[in-house]
Enzyme design. Sequence first.
Site, PDB file in Angstrom:
ATOM      1  N   GLN A  71       0.802  -1.252  -0.123  1.00 25.45           N
ATOM      2  CA  GLN A  71       0.013  -0.016   0.034  1.00 25.45           C
ATOM      3  C   GLN A  71       0.766   1.123  -0.157  1.00 25.45           C
ATOM      4  OE1 GLN A  71      -2.883  -1.798   3.271  1.00 25.45           O
ATOM      5  NE2 GLN A  71      -4.070  -0.162   1.923  1.00 25.45           N
TER       6      GLN A  71
ATOM      7  N   ARG B 229       3.390  -0.267  13.240  1.00 27.25           N
ATOM      8  CA  ARG B 229       3.122  -1.665  12.517  1.00 27.25           C
ATOM      9  C   ARG B 229       3.325  -1.594  11.046  1.00 27.25           C
ATOM     10  NH1 ARG B 229      -2.456  -4.041  10.913  1.00 27.25           N
ATOM     11  NH2 ARG B 229      -1.725  -6.106  10.407  1.00 27.25           N
TER      12      ARG B 229
ATOM     13  N   HIS C 189       0.624  -9.134   4.532  1.00 31.94           N
ATOM     14  CA  HIS C 189      -0.310  -8.393   4.348  1.00 31.94           C
ATOM     15  C   HIS C 189      -0.710  -8.275   2.808  1.00 31.94           C
ATOM     16  CE1 HIS C 189      -2.086  -4.646   6.498  1.00 31.94           C
ATOM     17  NE2 HIS C 189      -2.807  -4.881   5.186  1.00 31.94           N
TER      18      HIS C 189
ATOM     19  N   ASN D 156      -2.470 -10.709   8.427  1.00 30.44           N
ATOM     20  CA  ASN D 156      -3.340  -9.443   8.548  1.00 30.44           C
ATOM     21  C   ASN D 156      -4.616 -10.064   8.103  1.00 30.44           C
ATOM     22  OD1 ASN D 156      -4.106  -6.473   9.011  1.00 30.44           O
ATOM     23  ND2 ASN D 156      -4.462  -6.899   6.984  1.00 30.44           N
ATOM     24  N   GLU D 157      -5.882  -9.888   8.680  1.00 33.65           N
ATOM     25  CA  GLU D 157      -7.107 -10.044   8.410  1.00 33.65           C
ATOM     26  C   GLU D 157      -7.348 -11.291   7.406  1.00 33.65           C
ATOM     27  OE1 GLU D 157      -8.513  -5.416   8.311  1.00 33.65           O
ATOM     28  OE2 GLU D 157      -8.216  -6.411   6.346  1.00 33.65           O
TER      29      GLU D 157
ATOM     30  N   ASN E 103      -8.480  -5.492  14.000  1.00 33.96           N
ATOM     31  CA  ASN E 103      -8.722  -4.738  13.083  1.00 33.96           C
ATOM     32  C   ASN E 103     -10.464  -4.474  13.169  1.00 33.96           C
ATOM     33  OD1 ASN E 103      -6.288  -4.698  12.512  1.00 33.96           O
ATOM     34  ND2 ASN E 103      -6.344  -5.188  10.497  1.00 33.96           N
TER      35      ASN E 103
ATOM     36  N   TYR F 101     -13.547  -1.599  11.952  1.00 31.20           N
ATOM     37  CA  TYR F 101     -13.968  -0.061  11.313  1.00 31.20           C
ATOM     38  C   TYR F 101     -15.286   0.157  11.422  1.00 31.20           C
ATOM     39  CZ  TYR F 101      -9.277  -0.269   9.139  1.00 31.20           C
ATOM     40  OH  TYR F 101      -7.976  -0.247   9.112  1.00 31.20           O
TER      41      TYR F 101
ATOM     42  N   GLU G  72      -5.654  -1.774  13.797  1.00 28.39           N
ATOM     43  CA  GLU G  72      -6.162  -1.023  12.823  1.00 28.39           C
ATOM     44  C   GLU G  72      -7.623  -0.452  13.260  1.00 28.39           C
ATOM     45  OE1 GLU G  72      -6.622  -2.136   8.803  1.00 28.39           O
ATOM     46  OE2 GLU G  72      -4.506  -3.183   8.764  1.00 28.39           O
TER      47      GLU G  72
ATOM     48  N   TRP H  57      -5.238   3.495  11.808  1.00 25.70           N
ATOM     49  CA  TRP H  57      -4.962   3.237  10.505  1.00 25.70           C
ATOM     50  C   TRP H  57      -5.378   4.770   9.604  1.00 25.70           C
ATOM     51  CZ3 TRP H  57      -2.429  -0.570   7.599  1.00 25.70           C
ATOM     52  CH2 TRP H  57      -2.705  -0.287   6.330  1.00 25.70           C
TER      53      TRP H  57
ATOM     54  N   GLU I  17      -5.643   1.984  -1.437  1.00 26.46           N
ATOM     55  CA  GLU I  17      -6.706   1.243  -0.632  1.00 26.46           C
ATOM     56  C   GLU I  17      -7.232   0.052  -1.489  1.00 26.46           C
ATOM     57  OE1 GLU I  17      -8.997  -0.141   2.069  1.00 26.46           O
ATOM     58  OE2 GLU I  17      -7.168   1.119   2.397  1.00 26.46           O
ATOM     59  N   TRP I  18      -6.618  -0.895  -1.787  1.00 24.02           N
ATOM     60  CA  TRP I  18      -6.789  -2.057  -2.637  1.00 24.02           C
ATOM     61  C   TRP I  18      -7.645  -2.092  -3.795  1.00 24.02           C
ATOM     62  CZ3 TRP I  18      -2.931  -4.872  -0.924  1.00 24.02           C
ATOM     63  CH2 TRP I  18      -2.597  -4.653   0.202  1.00 24.02           C
TER      64      TRP I  18
ATOM     65  N   PHE J 141      -7.129   7.210   4.212  1.00 23.61           N
ATOM     66  CA  PHE J 141      -7.446   6.968   5.518  1.00 23.61           C
ATOM     67  C   PHE J 141      -6.215   7.348   6.312  1.00 23.61           C
ATOM     68  CE2 PHE J 141     -10.033   3.447   4.091  1.00 23.61           C
ATOM     69  CZ  PHE J 141     -10.679   3.126   5.089  1.00 23.61           C
TER      70      PHE J 141
END
Length: 527
Positions: free
Chosen positions: A48, A105, A150, A195-196, A329, A331, A430, A479, A486-487, A495
């Site tokens: 990213q 991180r 990630h 991650n996630e 994480n 949101y 996050e 985050w 952002e993907w 962000f």
Amino acid sequence: MPPKKRVSKKKQAVKKKITKGGQAMASNPQRFTFPKGFAWGCATASYQIEGAWDEDGKGPSIWDTFAHILGNVVDGDNGDIVCDHYHRMEEDVKLMADLGMKNYRFSLSWPRMFPTGDVKNVNMKGVDFYDRLINELLKNGIEPLATLYHWDLPQALQDKYGGMLSKEFVKDFTAYSEKCFELFGDRVKQWITFNEPSCICVLGFGLGMHAPGRANNPGTEVYLSSHHLLLAHAYSVECYRKKFQKKQKGVIGITLNAEWWEPVSSHADDINASNRAMNFTLDFYAEPIWGGQGEYPKTMRDAAGSRLPAFSEKEKKLINGSSDFFGLNHYSTRAAGRPSATTALQCLPKEIKSLWSGMGSAGKFFSAIKPMVNPFAASYFKDMDISPYPDPAGTEYTTMRWAIAPRGFRSLLNYIHNKYHPKGGIIITENGLASQEDTKEAMEADKDSIRIPFFKAYLREMHNAIAVDGCDVRGYYAWSFMDNFEWSFGNSKRFGLVRVDYDTLERTPKPVAHWYKGVMDNNTLLV
């Protein structure tokens, strides 16, 4: 005398709503002090921010491949340059230090160090970059927290055996992890394996909106990729604990992502539906690790049957307890209830709009929904068997169209603490929001009128979870340090605590960065 700047009624309402559960801030601010030693910081990820996608011997990742295919990412954006952190690392670390960061991180790029995925094929320039980054962080008094994965799998392994769909991935990831422990473990004392997992497997193998972009068999591949990911995590943790932990004196864990699913009513069927949603999202990955038995939730095993792989007795023992802390994480919050055709139709426009906004093209959108509407196709989403319900009237949203619901954060922390009692506590790895900042001037004029109240509200609910409810929360990483790729949304969602001009690559701290420094410096939130 210049005219006084007017603030829209809508923006005033948003600020009032999210600052304090619908109450305006008091003229004499309240102080909420966090436990001694509470870890504050910020987070990023390699693909990213780094750029330099094919420089200095780096191999391609699945995200390089995915983003280079027109129609996969909004506006055709990619991570080729993005923030150019690879060439501006020292500048970025200095800015972190200036903004008071004590913990950072970041993630290691597997293909930057091992271009083919094989640890025997080392790219020393890639290793040197992370050596310098870690040393620079420590020189500036910033503690590194390294994420091993990630999302940027070496494309070579995807080509070789299908990546996470093969059990070969477990062996290769464990070897990669061991090499990272050898290279950096003398200085890195905090590790995250993945991650996630839910985003990796559901978005990458269920909806196809993330790399590797597969959506043709969500009834099998979501489960298979998740199973291999959890095994890779468990074997890597075993390796660290047996070979490195005693000498290096570090900790290792995993980061899971979760929304809070709020039942729409006190009816037993609606409560069961919200629990089912938690089972299929958070508990899918948490229960094998913290549930005590090393098994998936029973609701999932019953729904998916043989499509959900089973752990052997040896694997159950290996995965049970395989995390020194609970990385989280978070949101947003969603409403859930018993299946209902009426509410499904009511929510359909919002669900379509949300899914469409993260797809790079109509083709990606239709390939994602095809298995869902096919009555003969098995699907992870059908197995979940719940209905999303409309958000409460007056709900405000970030530019990601995620509901702003800080009380859901508190509910989620209580759910994790009470269900799993994780050893090492919960670390928020996050949390944050994207807001609209088309220009630097617009960002400065706005003074973060949405972002600062958002963080205040979420941090206050985290404090309530700790001080009132007794939840063991030990750290918080915002985050993100800076705006980034952002993907599947590309560069359109910002962000960052620091604004990045993607044309000039100029970094400008946003008002929230200076506000957050005050929170970190004093270990105290003022509301």
